[in-house]
Enzyme design. Sequence first.
Site, PDB file in Angstrom:
ATOM      1  N   LYS A  79       4.786   2.510   4.591  1.00  0.00           N
ATOM      2  CA  LYS A  79       6.283   1.505   3.930  1.00  0.00           C
ATOM      3  C   LYS A  79       5.487   1.196   2.878  1.00  0.00           C
ATOM      4  O   LYS A  79       4.658   0.155   2.532  1.00  0.00           O
ATOM      5  CB  LYS A  79       6.927   0.482   4.747  1.00  0.00           C
ATOM      6  N   LYS A  94       7.622  -7.411  -1.781  1.00  0.00           N
ATOM      7  CA  LYS A  94       6.991  -7.470  -0.764  1.00  0.00           C
ATOM      8  C   LYS A  94       5.201  -6.742  -1.355  1.00  0.00           C
ATOM      9  O   LYS A  94       4.698  -5.739   0.446  1.00  0.00           O
ATOM     10  CB  LYS A  94       7.617  -6.387  -0.495  1.00  0.00           C
ATOM     11  N   LYS A 138       8.124   6.295   4.035  1.00  0.00           N
ATOM     12  CA  LYS A 138       8.851   5.395   3.519  1.00  0.00           C
ATOM     13  C   LYS A 138       8.671   5.121   2.250  1.00  0.00           C
ATOM     14  O   LYS A 138       7.831   3.994   2.070  1.00  0.00           O
ATOM     15  CB  LYS A 138       9.415   4.486   4.456  1.00  0.00           C
TER      16      LYS A 138
HETATM   17  C1  PBG Z   1      14.091  -3.593   5.793  1.00  0.00           C
HETATM   18  C2  PBG Z   1      14.204  -2.424   5.639  1.00  0.00           C
HETATM   19  C3  PBG Z   1      14.112  -1.916   3.982  1.00  0.00           C
HETATM   20  C4  PBG Z   1      14.821  -0.465   4.427  1.00  0.00           C
HETATM   21  C5  PBG Z   1      14.764  -0.296   5.263  1.00  0.00           C
HETATM   22  N1  PBG Z   1      14.432  -1.606   6.519  1.00  0.00           N
HETATM   23  C6  PBG Z   1      14.282  -2.598   2.754  1.00  0.00           C
HETATM   24  C7  PBG Z   1      13.385  -3.215   2.198  1.00  0.00           C
HETATM   25  O1  PBG Z   1      11.767  -3.268   3.324  1.00  0.00           O
HETATM   26  O2  PBG Z   1      13.095  -4.007   1.539  1.00  0.00           O
HETATM   27  C8  PBG Z   1      14.936   0.465   3.085  1.00  0.00           C
HETATM   28  C9  PBG Z   1      15.739   1.193   2.558  1.00  0.00           C
HETATM   29  C10 PBG Z   1      16.475   1.838   2.544  1.00  0.00           C
HETATM   30  O3  PBG Z   1      16.303   2.141   1.349  1.00  0.00           O
HETATM   31  O4  PBG Z   1      17.398   2.833   2.128  1.00  0.00           O
HETATM   32  N2  PBG Z   1      12.624  -4.258   6.346  1.00  0.00           N
END
Ligand code: PBG
Length: 361
Positions: free
Chosen positions: A229, A252, A283
């Site tokens: 991620k 983050k 992701k």
């Molecule tokens: C939170 C989370 C996020 C997404 C899924 N779970 C955002 C982030 O990490 O700030 C993003 C999903 C999207 O942008 O469609 N842990």
Amino acid sequence: MTAGGRQAFQDCAIESYSKTPSPALTCPAMNEARFPWTRLRRNRRTDWSRRLIAEQRLSANDFIWPMFIIEGENRRMVVDAMPGVERLTIDLAVGAAEQAARLGIPAVALFPYTDQSLRDATGGEALNPKNLVCRAVAAIKKAVPEIGVMCDVALDPYTSHGHDGLMRNGEIVNDETIDVLVKQALVQADAGCDIVAPSDMMDGRIGAVRQALESNGLTHIQIMAYSAKYASGFYGPFRQAVGSGGMLKGDKRSYQMDPANGDEALREAELDVAEGADMIMVKPGLPYLDVLWRIRDKLKVPTFAYQVSGEYAMIMAACANGWLDADTVILESLVAFKRAGASGILTYFALDMAKRLRTQL
Ligand code: PBG
């Protein structure tokens, strides 16, 4: 052309090619005849032939549908940066999940919009067994037991600072966060969630969650690890949808990955599989197809892509302006995930695409 003529043509072609030792003209590895005997356009000429040779085929089975949940009854709320996506109250979410199941979508992923008054520094509401997402999980599993339900394990919908973990002196602390995440995963599993999906990027959380599930008799609960991620700008519209964007302090990058790194994604995925993940996720989606491919190719585990909110917003914005054709680019973006090795795709297009694919059968 007569037989003699053809022979002469072939000899001549071979002759001229053999005088041109260009690697582009030979495919020894593929043991393929050369042009003109091989003409790749032959297979592409007609629609029936293109359908016959297609290497990938998209279906509703490929989708996990992310849904945003709000408090109340019979109410929907648009997400400004995601035209076509609505936050739904639990009763409407149940109806939507029924529709998804009827269309053959295997699973939904639920994201709560937590009331601002319930957010605090430690994200305590995450552990409330009657919190919004737990009630949504229970309602959907009761009405539509045949659909898989997935929940994010992370604190960002519940913290006043918008981070996925606990914060101390400006730092997101790893090990103490894990203790909370483990409890959150157990609360979600108790509510009926089928797949817990840690999205927090703390080190060691998959092993801790797996251990806790095993020792609590929850041996059938699947873990989809958000392994790779990235610290991405493409999550902006999502943070608006769950109401955590405005309150986010800083960024983050101390826990989500640097977009420059691919090898590190493999290490993350390997660790998560070793710690007990059943499925891996990469992701965002399209900008990271190489990462998806590398993980799938090397680890041979079910690997998913998340086509995130910003990717959805980009496509929708360009289509709304008439700059791109929605039908073409949505399908193209989704099939690209399959070609890159995805077992499935989390996509906000899931419901619309499932409808469209059904009428195409
Ligand atoms: C939170 C989370 C996020 C997404 C899924 N779970 C955002 C982030 O990490 O700030 C993003 C999903 C999207 O942008 O469609 N842990």
